[in-house]
Design an enzyme around this catalytic site. Structure first.
Site, PDB file in Angstrom:
ATOM      1  N   CYS A 173       5.283   1.791  -1.927  1.00 40.29           N
ATOM      2  CA  CYS A 173       4.626   3.001  -1.400  1.00 40.29           C
ATOM      3  C   CYS A 173       3.613   3.492  -2.426  1.00 40.29           C
ATOM      4  O   CYS A 173       2.496   3.897  -2.088  1.00 40.29           O
ATOM      5  CB  CYS A 173       5.630   4.128  -1.157  1.00 40.29           C
ATOM      6  SG  CYS A 173       7.038   3.693  -0.140  1.00 40.29           S
TER       7      CYS A 173
ATOM      8  N   CYS B 137      -0.205   2.438  -2.804  1.00 39.54           N
ATOM      9  CA  CYS B 137      -1.263   3.059  -2.000  1.00 39.54           C
ATOM     10  C   CYS B 137      -1.279   4.577  -2.101  1.00 39.54           C
ATOM     11  O   CYS B 137      -2.218   5.206  -1.622  1.00 39.54           O
ATOM     12  CB  CYS B 137      -1.110   2.677  -0.534  1.00 39.54           C
ATOM     13  SG  CYS B 137      -1.443   0.945  -0.207  1.00 39.54           S
ATOM     14  N   HIS B 138      -0.235   5.174  -2.652  1.00 37.19           N
ATOM     15  CA  HIS B 138      -0.189   6.641  -2.658  1.00 37.19           C
ATOM     16  C   HIS B 138      -0.067   7.243  -4.051  1.00 37.19           C
ATOM     17  O   HIS B 138       0.277   8.406  -4.186  1.00 37.19           O
ATOM     18  CB  HIS B 138       0.961   7.138  -1.772  1.00 37.19           C
ATOM     19  CG  HIS B 138       0.777   6.839  -0.308  1.00 37.19           C
ATOM     20  ND1 HIS B 138      -0.248   7.377   0.436  1.00 37.19           N
ATOM     21  CD2 HIS B 138       1.469   6.045   0.545  1.00 37.19           C
ATOM     22  CE1 HIS B 138      -0.164   6.933   1.675  1.00 37.19           C
ATOM     23  NE2 HIS B 138       0.859   6.120   1.783  1.00 37.19           N
TER      24      HIS B 138
ATOM     25  N   ARG C 141       7.309   8.236  10.388  1.00 36.52           N
ATOM     26  CA  ARG C 141       5.972   7.970   9.851  1.00 36.52           C
ATOM     27  C   ARG C 141       6.053   6.981   8.689  1.00 36.52           C
ATOM     28  O   ARG C 141       5.205   6.110   8.546  1.00 36.52           O
ATOM     29  CB  ARG C 141       5.310   9.287   9.411  1.00 36.52           C
ATOM     30  CG  ARG C 141       3.903   9.095   8.823  1.00 36.52           C
ATOM     31  CD  ARG C 141       2.945   8.628   9.885  1.00 36.52           C
ATOM     32  NE  ARG C 141       1.626   8.267   9.376  1.00 36.52           N
ATOM     33  CZ  ARG C 141       1.323   7.067   8.864  1.00 36.52           C
ATOM     34  NH1 ARG C 141       2.242   6.124   8.772  1.00 36.52           N
ATOM     35  NH2 ARG C 141       0.088   6.820   8.458  1.00 36.52           N
TER      36      ARG C 141
ATOM     37  N   CYS D  26       4.103   3.088   7.903  1.00 36.65           N
ATOM     38  CA  CYS D  26       3.506   2.476   6.710  1.00 36.65           C
ATOM     39  C   CYS D  26       4.255   1.201   6.320  1.00 36.65           C
ATOM     40  O   CYS D  26       3.629   0.233   5.886  1.00 36.65           O
ATOM     41  CB  CYS D  26       3.491   3.456   5.542  1.00 36.65           C
ATOM     42  SG  CYS D  26       1.952   4.426   5.459  1.00 36.65           S
TER      43      CYS D  26
HETATM   44  C1  HEC Z   1      -1.198  -0.684   2.031  1.00 39.13           C
HETATM   45  C2  HEC Z   1      -1.280   0.693   1.646  1.00 39.13           C
HETATM   46  C3  HEC Z   1      -0.106   1.602   1.991  1.00 39.13           C
HETATM   47  C4  HEC Z   1       1.201   1.440   1.646  1.00 39.13           C
HETATM   48  C5  HEC Z   1       1.849   0.294   0.889  1.00 39.13           C
HETATM   49  C6  HEC Z   1       1.883   2.632   2.131  1.00 39.13           C
HETATM   50  N1  HEC Z   1       1.008   3.454   2.751  1.00 39.13           N
HETATM   51 FE1  HEC Z   1       1.416   5.290   3.532  1.00 39.13          FE
HETATM   52  N2  HEC Z   1      -0.525   5.440   4.225  1.00 39.13           N
HETATM   53  C7  HEC Z   1      -1.520   4.527   3.982  1.00 39.13           C
HETATM   54  C8  HEC Z   1      -2.744   4.965   4.674  1.00 39.13           C
HETATM   55  C9  HEC Z   1      -4.074   4.240   4.670  1.00 39.13           C
HETATM   56  C10 HEC Z   1      -2.414   6.169   5.331  1.00 39.13           C
HETATM   57  C11 HEC Z   1      -3.336   7.034   6.223  1.00 39.13           C
HETATM   58  C12 HEC Z   1      -3.355   6.395   7.566  1.00 39.13           C
HETATM   59  C13 HEC Z   1      -3.902   7.251   8.648  1.00 39.13           C
HETATM   60  O1  HEC Z   1      -4.518   8.283   8.410  1.00 39.13           O
HETATM   61  O2  HEC Z   1      -3.640   6.878   9.791  1.00 39.13           O
HETATM   62  C14 HEC Z   1      -1.014   6.443   5.024  1.00 39.13           C
HETATM   63  C15 HEC Z   1      -0.317   7.551   5.481  1.00 39.13           C
HETATM   64  C16 HEC Z   1       0.978   7.891   5.089  1.00 39.13           C
HETATM   65  C17 HEC Z   1       1.656   9.104   5.481  1.00 39.13           C
HETATM   66  C18 HEC Z   1       1.101  10.182   6.394  1.00 39.13           C
HETATM   67  C19 HEC Z   1       0.332  11.196   5.600  1.00 39.13           C
HETATM   68  C20 HEC Z   1      -0.082  12.384   6.487  1.00 39.13           C
HETATM   69  O3  HEC Z   1      -1.212  12.376   6.969  1.00 39.13           O
HETATM   70  O4  HEC Z   1       0.720  13.261   6.687  1.00 39.13           O
HETATM   71  C21 HEC Z   1       2.879   9.066   4.907  1.00 39.13           C
HETATM   72  C22 HEC Z   1       3.951  10.131   5.003  1.00 39.13           C
HETATM   73  C23 HEC Z   1       2.979   7.816   4.165  1.00 39.13           C
HETATM   74  N3  HEC Z   1       1.814   7.143   4.300  1.00 39.13           N
HETATM   75  C24 HEC Z   1       4.096   7.409   3.427  1.00 39.13           C
HETATM   76  C25 HEC Z   1       4.252   6.130   2.901  1.00 39.13           C
HETATM   77  C26 HEC Z   1       5.500   5.624   2.367  1.00 39.13           C
HETATM   78  C27 HEC Z   1       6.802   6.409   2.255  1.00 39.13           C
HETATM   79  C28 HEC Z   1       5.277   4.338   1.982  1.00 39.13           C
HETATM   80  C29 HEC Z   1       6.277   3.343   1.435  1.00 39.13           C
HETATM   81  C30 HEC Z   1       7.372   3.023   2.315  1.00 39.13           C
HETATM   82  C31 HEC Z   1       3.867   4.062   2.266  1.00 39.13           C
HETATM   83  N4  HEC Z   1       3.292   5.165   2.827  1.00 39.13           N
HETATM   84  C32 HEC Z   1       3.245   2.855   1.973  1.00 39.13           C
HETATM   85  C33 HEC Z   1      -1.406   3.392   3.220  1.00 39.13           C
HETATM   86  C34 HEC Z   1      -0.227   2.873   2.697  1.00 39.13           C
END
Ligand code: HEC
Length: 257
Positions: A166, A169-170, A214, A218
């Site tokens: 996670c 990317c965050h 959500r 991801c």
């Molecule tokens: C490959 C990159 C990537 C990884 C790895 C990733 N994410 Fe994300 N995440 C994103 C992107 C890009 C968005 C925005 C997508 C959109 O706006 O639709 C996002 C959006 C989110 C959001 C929503 C944010 C909002 O707008 O409220 C959450 C919560 C989140 N991610 C949690 C996680 C968690 C927990 C993990 C691990 C399990 C994770 N992400 C792994 C790329 C990633």
């Protein structure tokens, strides 16, 4: 519902979505639709359904307060502190798991965690805390401390085919970077404040989703092994990210891309 707060927060989100140089996260048409939906979040109907379900299966706000051992007046603040360690469950639980316990106590078959009825009902319960500040206490007891540590580990550990976590990317150093036209969002209180804006309506899915659901989005997109809803790791992940967004003012349902 405190619409004023909701709109202010969502406009902040809208401007953060247009971030990212030439590649906009939303087309102009999407942006117009988003602005229109702000006036009338489709999730409001789902939240109203959730309120009815809570009345039917859980004795409404009063039944829930009684089950949690708090007064109805204290319910908003108490809800703003989930996930929590609850003695009867002997574990740290989210609001949805509390509702399952209450349903079964009342002689009903609990809704599945992944069902839209459960999304609606737990979203309604979370709206009770609208206007409160997210107040999770990860030092409340050893169970919360452990859940936070497990959540942090789950967040940081690469668990998929592409070796991503996670955090890949965050983390704060990649926030705002554009990935396949989507800017990487800041999940903390400085950014979208996930703890304060989920459950939310996802326009791309035309449905109301909870925060753990959500997360699964991801996990699917980034090819990380998908963690089941309600599992200790999933609740721990919710604890970890809720703590990152602690102090943000709750405005549910959020409106999301
Ligand atoms: C490959 C990159 C990537 C990884 C790895 C990733 N994410 Fe994300 N995440 C994103 C992107 C890009 C968005 C925005 C997508 C959109 O706006 O639709 C996002 C959006 C989110 C959001 C929503 C944010 C909002 O707008 O409220 C959450 C919560 C989140 N991610 C949690 C996680 C968690 C927990 C993990 C691990 C399990 C994770 N992400 C792994 C790329 C990633």
């Amino acid at each position: 519902m405190k619409t004023g707060i909701k709109i202010a927060l969502s406009i902040a989100l809208l401007s953060s979505l247009s971030f990212g140089g030439e590649q906009f996260a939303m087309s102009d048409a999407d942006r117009a639709m988003y602005a229109e939906m702000l006036e009338n979040n489709p999730a409001d109907m789902m939240v109203a359904n959730g309120e009815e379900l809570l009345g039917e299966y859980c004795g409404g706000d009063a039944g829930l307060a009684k089950f949690l051992g708090v007064s109805e007046d204290d319910l908003p603040k108490y809800i703003a502190g989930f996930p929590r360690y609850i003695k009867e469950f002997k574990q740290v639980v989210g609001v949805d798991q509390v509702l399952q316990g209450l349903m079964s106590k009342n002689g009903h078959k609990p809704f599945k965690l992944k069902s839209s009825d459960m999304f609606d009902m737990s979203a309604y319960v979370k709206t009770l805390a609208n206007g409160e500040k997210s107040n999770i206490d990860i030092n409340a007891n050893k169970h919360m401390k452990e859940a936070y540590a497990l959540g942090e580990k789950t967040y940081m550990t690469p668990r998929g085919g592409r070796g991503l976590s996670c955090n890949s990317c965050h983390s704060s150093d990649v926030i705002g970077t554009v990935l396949r036209t989507q800017p990487l969002p800041d999940l903390s209180a400085k950014g979208v404040a996930v703890a304060a804006t989920w459950p939310g309506y996802r326009m791309t899915k035309s449905s109301l989703r909870t925060l753990p659901r959500r997360f699964q989005g991801c996990m699917n997109n980034a090819l990380l092994a998908v963690i089941p809803l309600g599992s200790p790791e999933m609740v721990a992940l919710e604890v970890y990210l809720t703590h990152q967004a602690k102090g943000a003012e709750i405005a549910i349902p959020g409106l999301k891309r």
